[in-house]
Design a protein around this motif. Structure first.
Motif, PDB file in Angstrom:
ATOM      1  N   TYR A   1       0.836  -1.205   0.000  1.00 44.24           N
ATOM      2  CA  TYR A   1       0.000   0.000   0.000  1.00 44.24           C
ATOM      3  C   TYR A   1       0.873   1.259   0.000  1.00 44.24           C
ATOM      4  O   TYR A   1       0.675   2.173  -0.818  1.00 44.24           O
ATOM      5  CB  TYR A   1      -0.901  -0.052   1.232  1.00 44.24           C
ATOM      6  N   ARG A   2       1.851   1.318   0.884  1.00 45.73           N
ATOM      7  CA  ARG A   2       2.707   2.506   0.954  1.00 45.73           C
ATOM      8  C   ARG A   2       3.567   2.649  -0.296  1.00 45.73           C
ATOM      9  O   ARG A   2       3.813   3.774  -0.765  1.00 45.73           O
ATOM     10  CB  ARG A   2       3.581   2.424   2.204  1.00 45.73           C
ATOM     11  N   ASP A   3       3.985   1.534  -0.849  1.00 48.29           N
ATOM     12  CA  ASP A   3       4.783   1.595  -2.073  1.00 48.29           C
ATOM     13  C   ASP A   3       3.952   2.139  -3.238  1.00 48.29           C
ATOM     14  O   ASP A   3       4.422   2.965  -4.019  1.00 48.29           O
ATOM     15  CB  ASP A   3       5.318   0.200  -2.396  1.00 48.29           C
ATOM     16  N   LEU A   4       2.699   1.683  -3.345  1.00 49.31           N
ATOM     17  CA  LEU A   4       1.842   2.138  -4.447  1.00 49.31           C
ATOM     18  C   LEU A   4       1.528   3.628  -4.358  1.00 49.31           C
ATOM     19  O   LEU A   4       1.382   4.312  -5.376  1.00 49.31           O
ATOM     20  CB  LEU A   4       0.539   1.337  -4.460  1.00 49.31           C
ATOM     21  N   LEU A   5       1.397   4.151  -3.133  1.00 45.06           N
ATOM     22  CA  LEU A   5       1.000   5.545  -2.946  1.00 45.06           C
ATOM     23  C   LEU A   5       2.188   6.477  -2.731  1.00 45.06           C
ATOM     24  O   LEU A   5       1.999   7.685  -2.531  1.00 45.06           O
ATOM     25  CB  LEU A   5       0.038   5.665  -1.762  1.00 45.06           C
ATOM     26  N   ALA A   6       3.405   5.947  -2.797  1.00 45.91           N
ATOM     27  CA  ALA A   6       4.588   6.745  -2.464  1.00 45.91           C
ATOM     28  C   ALA A   6       4.709   7.997  -3.324  1.00 45.91           C
ATOM     29  O   ALA A   6       5.105   9.069  -2.832  1.00 45.91           O
ATOM     30  CB  ALA A   6       5.847   5.885  -2.589  1.00 45.91           C
ATOM     31  N   ASP A   7       4.390   7.896  -4.605  1.00 44.95           N
ATOM     32  CA  ASP A   7       4.571   9.030  -5.520  1.00 44.95           C
ATOM     33  C   ASP A   7       3.238   9.540  -6.062  1.00 44.95           C
ATOM     34  O   ASP A   7       3.196  10.185  -7.115  1.00 44.95           O
ATOM     35  CB  ASP A   7       5.478   8.613  -6.684  1.00 44.95           C
ATOM     36  N   ARG A   8       2.157   9.253  -5.370  1.00 44.75           N
ATOM     37  CA  ARG A   8       0.850   9.664  -5.862  1.00 44.75           C
ATOM     38  C   ARG A   8       0.269  10.776  -4.989  1.00 44.75           C
ATOM     39  O   ARG A   8       0.607  10.928  -3.816  1.00 44.75           O
ATOM     40  CB  ARG A   8      -0.125   8.473  -5.867  1.00 44.75           C
ATOM     41  N   ARG A   9      -0.643  11.529  -5.613  1.00 44.56           N
ATOM     42  CA  ARG A   9      -1.438  12.511  -4.866  1.00 44.56           C
ATOM     43  C   ARG A   9      -2.806  11.858  -4.633  1.00 44.56           C
ATOM     44  O   ARG A   9      -3.661  11.821  -5.523  1.00 44.56           O
ATOM     45  CB  ARG A   9      -1.584  13.815  -5.650  1.00 44.56           C
ATOM     46  N   MET A  10      -2.988  11.337  -3.440  1.00 48.34           N
ATOM     47  CA  MET A  10      -4.164  10.529  -3.139  1.00 48.34           C
ATOM     48  C   MET A  10      -4.842  11.064  -1.877  1.00 48.34           C
ATOM     49  O   MET A  10      -4.168  11.405  -0.894  1.00 48.34           O
ATOM     50  CB  MET A  10      -3.758   9.073  -2.929  1.00 48.34           C
ATOM     51  N   LEU A  11      -6.166  11.128  -1.899  1.00 45.48           N
ATOM     52  CA  LEU A  11      -6.950  11.496  -0.721  1.00 45.48           C
ATOM     53  C   LEU A  11      -7.544  10.232  -0.131  1.00 45.48           C
ATOM     54  O   LEU A  11      -8.250   9.486  -0.819  1.00 45.48           O
ATOM     55  CB  LEU A  11      -8.074  12.468  -1.104  1.00 45.48           C
ATOM     56  N   VAL A  12      -7.262   9.974   1.154  1.00 44.14           N
ATOM     57  CA  VAL A  12      -7.750   8.789   1.846  1.00 44.14           C
ATOM     58  C   VAL A  12      -8.747   9.244   2.909  1.00 44.14           C
ATOM     59  O   VAL A  12      -8.399  10.017   3.808  1.00 44.14           O
ATOM     60  CB  VAL A  12      -6.602   7.997   2.493  1.00 44.14           C
TER      61      VAL A  12
END
Length: 606
Positions: free
Chosen positions: A382-393
């Motif tokens: 999960y952290r690897d997938l979102l490392a370089d993304r602009r994501m709202l959780v």
């Protein structure tokens, strides 16, 4: 503990009321006798006042001789129990009666204990066995079904809800063990009679799909979707929509599949690059909260350096935390082009969502086709997938910082927006916003948007009175608005008049799955024993304000300890600050709806 063998002494309330003594059933010649013993059994060990028992026996209009008739019924019960060799006792107190019997001799208590034991079981087969044994204690509707009113209605509905939750847990376990056929035929009909239970609908859909009955799963979803739209004007929640979407995708993949060499190795579990957008819909009639929404939006827009911004919204039950959080998330979504993830953590339910399961949903939404088994591995992916993304959780109804921590991504381009009843975020470095009830003007404005401006405009004084009776609490206001909307022949004054009677106010503030009493009971259940006892005392005395010194006198303890208990009530949003004086320290007050909820003792699942 859980066998259905006849006990020497037993009271059964999970179905028509039955009393067993010396291995045989005792005949109850009057329905009122069954009602009295059923009510006392549901509150075993607690004193039920004469007034509450009279309200249960005569919900519409009690005769002048009601107290004398009640005493006669209790005398008849005592004679019946004594002649049958019943081991328990009916005890008279100054203002009511109680039933003295070991709790394990009441089937409702054994049911609750078995469910609790099942949730502690490590092996799924053991948990399934315990849940099936617990559900096997049910012979029909609680106390044999209607009529039920007031206090009794609340107790019955709580047990019914606990049964449905146990069924949902059983379905989830058996589906995970790939044995859904054990339960799906038994429980599929419950979705029609309980369309508001979205988790039940989802578990039935998954069980039907695993059993090779996907078409039926879509039929169940469509029936629930229509009910939610017609009765409440809302769409299914994100979790149920996600299950529906997963089933659609699985069906599409199956229909378009071509013959393949079965010896080929499985495809790698690489994300598909999809942009997840799983936010629930925003409320069309969202009202007020401009300052709070602006504060959160401004925080999310600032340069945060290398850290992940966590914003936490906390507040009392029904204050509108979810509505504000979802509203702000929709306002912000254009700034998070890589997607928005949403999860309901069910923090106020008896079966909160686990980070392991939530991460599974998030990873599937992000395109991961094969999920890691352990929590730590899921966190890493999960952290690897979102490392370089602009994501709202967005995390709704969180139970604690510990539940939230594994769901926080590592990339500085992400923002986490979380809400819950407890004070959240202190251990996460979060910016915390404590949400209060609406202002009187916004409360009237919300009623106007839900009910319709014309009905409110012609009765401004009654509308303001109705808003005050609702404590300016958004949940209560929405319930009041929904009741008026469903009864066009009522005026605002009609409903305001019904809410003037405090003894029935919480009965009036319930509509479908929306229930102020239930939401307050959930907050009270989170307290420790001493804090709960203080809350009950304060609710009974109803002081205008309370200090630590006064609380200490009530419970015969040191002021420092009483101050800790008041802070516990404050953290649970059951009291609110009312100023301070140099001589007496901090003052607190209890909202009226909380006071009414705290005056209603309820059975608790161990």
């Amino acid at each position: 503990m859980l066998t259905r063998d006849v006990r020497d002494t037993e009271i059964r309330v999970l179905g028509a009321v039955e009393i067993w003594a010396a291995g045989r059933p005792l005949h109850l010649p009057r329905r009122q006798l069954a009602t009295v013993i059923g009510l006392l059994a549901l509150q075993t060990g607690q004193v039920v006042s004469f007034e509450r028992m009279i309200d249960v026996l005569w919900p519409d209009h009690a005769p002048k001789t009601a107290r004398a008739v009640l005493q006669t019924r209790v005398s008849e019960l005592r004679a019946l129990l004594q002649s049958g060799g019943f081991e328990g006792r009916l005890i008279t107190h100054g203002d009511g009666y109680s039933l003295s019997i070991p709790p394990e001799q009441i089937d409702a208590t054994r049911f609750c204990r078995a469910v609790s034991e099942a949730r502690r079981a490590v092996a799924p087969p053991d948990a399934c066995r315990l849940l099936r044994a617990a559900l096997g204690l049910w012979r029909g509707p609680v106390l044999g079904g209607p009529p039920a009113s007031g206090l009794l209605d609340g107790l019955v509905r709580q047990l019914d809800s606990q049964r449905l939750t146990a069924i949902e847990d059983l379905l989830a376990l058996e589906t995970g063990m790939d044995t859904p056929h054990n339960s799906v035929d038994e429980f599929v009909g419950l979705t029609a009679s309980n369309p508001e239970r979205e988790r039940l609908t989802g578990q039935i859909m998954l069980a039907l799909q695993r059993a090779g009955r996907t078409a039926e799963a879509f039929t169940v979803y469509e029936r629930t979707r229509r009910w939610l739209a017609d009765e409440l004007g809302v769409d299914p929640g994100a979790e149920l929509q996600g299950i529906h979407l997963d089933l659609l995708r699985a069906t599409s993949r199956k229909a378009g599949a071509t013959a393949r060499d079965t010896a080929d190795p499985p495809a790698p579990a690489t994300p598909s690059g999809r942009v997840p957008r799983t936010l629930p819909s925003d409320l069309l009639d969202f009202t007020g909260r401009a300052v709070e929404a602006g504060y959160l939006a401004d925080l999310a827009s600032r340069d945060r350096g290398d850290g992940v911004l966590v914003m936490a919204v906390c507040g009392q039950a029904g204050v509108g935390k979810t509505a504000l959080t979802v509203h702000v998330a929709h306002h912000l979504q254009s700034r998070f082009g890589d997607g928005q993830l949403y999860a309901d953590l069910h923090g106020t339910n008896c079966a909160p969502a686990t980070p392991h399961d939530v991460l599974g949903r998030f990873l599937r939404a992000l395109g991961t086709t094969r999920l890691p088994d352990t929590l730590d591995e899921r966190i890493d992916v999960y952290r690897d997938l979102l490392a370089d993304r602009r994501m709202l959780v967005v995390l709704d109804d969180a139970m604690s910082d510990e539940q939230v921590r594994p769901l926080i991504p590592g990339g500085s381009g992400c923002v986490v927006l979380v809400n819950g009843r407890p004070r959240l975020g202190a251990a996460l470095g979060a910016r915390t916003l404590r949400l209060d009830v609406l202002s009187p003007a916004d409360a009237v404005r919300l009623l106007s948007r839900v009910v319709g401006g014309e009905r409110v405009k012609v009765a401004p004084a009654a509308t303001a009175e109705l808003a005050r009776a609702c404590g300016h609490l958004p949940l209560a206001l929405r319930i009041a608005g929904a009741r008026l909307q469903s009864r066009p022949h009522w005026t605002v004054s009609d409903l305001a008049g019904r809410l003037r009677d405090e003894s029935h106010r919480l009965d009036e503030l319930a509509y479908g799955p929306l229930d102020v009493r239930h939401s307050i009971a959930g907050s009270i259940a989170s307290l420790g024993p001493e804090a709960r006892r203080l809350l009950r005392r304060l609710a009974a005395l109803n002081p205008a304000e309370i200090t630590a010194e006064a609380a200490a006198a009530l419970l015969a303890m040191q002021p420092a300890r009483a101050d800790d208990l008041l802070e516990e009530l404050y953290d649970a949003h059951l009291v609110e600050p009312a100023g301070r004086e140099p001589a007496y320290g901090r003052h607190y007050r209890m909202p009226d709806l909380v006071r009414l909820g705290a005056q209603e003792p309820a059975p608790e699942c161990p």
